[in-house]
Write an enzyme that holds these catalytic residues in place. Structure first.
Site, PDB file in Angstrom:
ATOM      1  N   GLY A  52      42.379  33.976  49.395  1.00 23.81           N
ATOM      2  CA  GLY A  52      43.569  34.196  48.569  1.00 23.81           C
ATOM      3  C   GLY A  52      44.666  34.776  49.446  1.00 23.81           C
ATOM      4  O   GLY A  52      44.633  34.662  50.670  1.00 23.81           O
ATOM      5  N   ARG A  53      45.625  35.437  48.782  1.00 16.86           N
ATOM      6  CA  ARG A  53      46.785  35.904  49.542  1.00 16.86           C
ATOM      7  C   ARG A  53      46.436  36.991  50.557  1.00 16.86           C
ATOM      8  O   ARG A  53      47.015  37.043  51.638  1.00 16.86           O
ATOM      9  CB  ARG A  53      47.863  36.376  48.561  1.00 16.86           C
ATOM     10  N   ILE A  54      45.457  37.844  50.243  1.00 18.41           N
ATOM     11  CA  ILE A  54      45.070  38.881  51.208  1.00 18.41           C
ATOM     12  C   ILE A  54      44.304  38.236  52.367  1.00 18.41           C
ATOM     13  O   ILE A  54      44.557  38.533  53.537  1.00 18.41           O
ATOM     14  CB  ILE A  54      44.230  39.988  50.529  1.00 18.41           C
TER      15      ILE A  54
ATOM     16  N   ARG B   6      36.478  29.134  47.216  1.00 19.01           N
ATOM     17  CA  ARG B   6      36.062  28.235  46.129  1.00 19.01           C
ATOM     18  C   ARG B   6      36.668  26.846  46.322  1.00 19.01           C
ATOM     19  O   ARG B   6      36.032  25.841  46.105  1.00 19.01           O
ATOM     20  CB  ARG B   6      36.524  28.797  44.782  1.00 19.01           C
TER      21      ARG B   6
ATOM     22  N   ALA C  31      36.883  43.869  49.656  1.00 17.23           N
ATOM     23  CA  ALA C  31      37.001  43.161  48.377  1.00 17.23           C
ATOM     24  C   ALA C  31      36.602  44.081  47.218  1.00 17.23           C
ATOM     25  O   ALA C  31      37.451  44.711  46.592  1.00 17.23           O
ATOM     26  CB  ALA C  31      36.147  41.907  48.412  1.00 17.23           C
ATOM     27  N   ARG C  32      35.321  44.154  46.938  1.00 22.24           N
ATOM     28  CA  ARG C  32      34.806  44.995  45.864  1.00 22.24           C
ATOM     29  C   ARG C  32      33.389  45.403  46.219  1.00 22.24           C
ATOM     30  O   ARG C  32      32.665  44.641  46.878  1.00 22.24           O
ATOM     31  CB  ARG C  32      34.730  44.212  44.543  1.00 22.24           C
TER      32      ARG C  32
ATOM     33  N   GLU D 155      30.452  52.829  43.645  1.00 19.42           N
ATOM     34  CA  GLU D 155      31.360  53.877  44.145  1.00 19.42           C
ATOM     35  C   GLU D 155      31.896  54.736  42.993  1.00 19.42           C
ATOM     36  O   GLU D 155      32.025  54.235  41.883  1.00 19.42           O
ATOM     37  CB  GLU D 155      32.515  53.233  44.944  1.00 19.42           C
TER      38      GLU D 155
ATOM     39  N   HIS E  49      37.872  53.434  49.522  1.00 16.97           N
ATOM     40  CA  HIS E  49      38.673  52.479  48.728  1.00 16.97           C
ATOM     41  C   HIS E  49      40.179  52.752  48.895  1.00 16.97           C
ATOM     42  O   HIS E  49      40.891  53.002  47.920  1.00 16.97           O
ATOM     43  CB  HIS E  49      38.266  52.541  47.253  1.00 16.97           C
TER      44      HIS E  49
HETATM   45  C1  8YV Z   1      43.242  49.814  44.195  1.00 19.27           C
HETATM   46  C2  8YV Z   1      42.150  47.519  44.528  1.00 19.27           C
HETATM   47  O1  8YV Z   1      43.462  50.853  45.070  1.00 19.27           O
HETATM   48  O2  8YV Z   1      44.047  46.383  43.718  1.00 19.27           O
HETATM   49  C3  8YV Z   1      42.828  46.429  43.779  1.00 19.27           C
HETATM   50  O3  8YV Z   1      42.114  45.559  43.241  1.00 19.27           O
HETATM   51  O4  8YV Z   1      41.004  47.467  44.741  1.00 19.27           O
HETATM   52  C4  8YV Z   1      42.891  48.663  45.070  1.00 19.27           C
HETATM   53  O5  8YV Z   1      44.051  48.221  45.667  1.00 19.27           O
HETATM   54  C5  8YV Z   1      42.326  50.361  43.162  1.00 19.27           C
HETATM   55  O6  8YV Z   1      41.637  49.436  42.424  1.00 19.27           O
HETATM   56  C6  8YV Z   1      43.151  51.290  42.290  1.00 19.27           C
HETATM   57  O7  8YV Z   1      43.436  50.851  41.037  1.00 19.27           O
END
Ligand code: 8YV
Length: 333
Positions: A156-158, A179, A239-240, A269, A287
């Protein structure tokens, strides 16, 4: 006419609270109290809108306790804290904060990659512990970034921002898995070549993860995928939490089946798998990939503008389930 009521679920920039207070009666959790879901629901019960962060869960139980709620505006691009199906069923709009954090997050992905591959954190801890008594030819020798092969999962963009940095700044060969394949112009701009996931894992010197969290993307990297990577490879997750099997990664790092990792996000987390805390060859950050002052303010303003746009003007800027809500209304008996 009395103002509509909104809740800001977490501590927030005072100027963003002030901006919202022009339009709404605002309750904000400025002391950043850690609310249970029940406490969150109590504060939200009489509100029309809520400003959330990625840590605030919106689920069916909460929605059923908040009959006036019309919009949840997330100050994050990721929205796996939202049960979108339950929100649509309850007639509640979700919005996220895309776009404004791309370059900042791409910068940080690169920072983690360089810190991990070149052993910045590990060597600093060692130095601070007073262990540096003389130079050695192989002291904290790591893996080169320049000229190496960068594999990006999630383009994606990131991901594209990370690809551009790698290709244009560091002369890396960029391969990616996504994808769907990007259009030729975007591939050319990022100097990136589409490959299958297995080919990427086997041939990349460094792997960066930028996929959104879904049930399908859970454990995109587990023991089997780690086994495909080079022993000299670096893995970065911006990512997550949950995209990587953290226990499997800690074992691979400990046994040097891969060389290093850089993690900004974790399963469960703010808890971090205890094994990750004891392996030296991993850089751990809380994060903060989007955490430049300017970008966090831009994210907060976008969430606030979604609340104002929807509740005051009927036009959200970055809606997630507007169409689903419209088709639900259209098909209602
Ligand atoms: C946030 C992130 O810092 O934008 C997202 O999806 O994971 C982070 O940039 C975090 O979720 C705060 O809301």
């Amino acid at each position: 006419m009395s103002k509509q009521r909104i809740l800001i679920a977490r501590a927030m920039f005072p100027e963003v609270i002030d901006k919202l207070a022009v339009h709404f009666e605002v309750e904000s959790n400025q002391e950043d109290a850690p609310w249970s879901q029940e406490e969150f629901a109590k504060h939200l019960a009489d509100k029309q809108g809520v400003f959330t962060t990625g840590s605030d869960r919106i689920d069916a139980a909460l929605l059923s306790a908040c009959p006036h709620l019309k919009i949840c505006a997330n100050m994050a691009v990721g929205y796996n804290n939202f049960d979108i199906a339950a929100m649509t069923a309850a007639g509640v709009l979700g919005t996220n904060a895309p776009g404004v954090l791309n370059e900042t997050t791409a910068d940080f992905g690169f920072a983690l990659l360089m810190a991990a591959a070149r052993r910045v954190s590990e060597s600093e801890h060692w130095l601070r512990a007073g262990q540096w008594d003389r130079w050695r030819y192989d002291l904290f020798a790591g893996t080169d970034i320049h000229g190496s092969t960068l594999g990006i999962i999630g383009m994606g963009r990131i991901g594209q921002g990370i690809a551009r940095r790698g290709a244009h700044g560091f002369g890396m060969q960029v391969i990616y898995h996504n994808r769907s394949q990007l259009d030729a112009a975007t591939e050319a701009e990022c100097k990136a070549r589409y490959v299958g996931k297995e080919e990427l894992l086997r041939s990349a010197d460094h792997v960066v993860l930028v996929v959104p969290y879904t049930p399908e993307s859970r454990h995109t990297i587990g023991a089997a995928e780690l086994a495909m990577m080079k022993p000299t490879a670096t893995l970065v997750n911006v990512a997550r939490g949950g995209i990587v099997d953290d226990a499997a990664l800690a074992a691979a790092l400990r046994e040097k089946r891969i060389a290093a990792a850089g993690l900004d996000v974790f399963e469960g987390e703010p808890s971090v798998h205890p094994d990750l805390l004891t392996v030296p060859n991993v850089v751990l950050t809380p994060h903060i990939a989007s955490a430049s002052n300017a970008t966090r303010l831009a994210m907060a303003n976008l969430a606030a503008d979604n609340l104002i746009g929807f509740l005051i003007h009927g036009k959200p800027l970055t809606p997630l389930n507007l169409e689903a809500m419209a088709s639900k209304t259209a098909s209602a008996p």
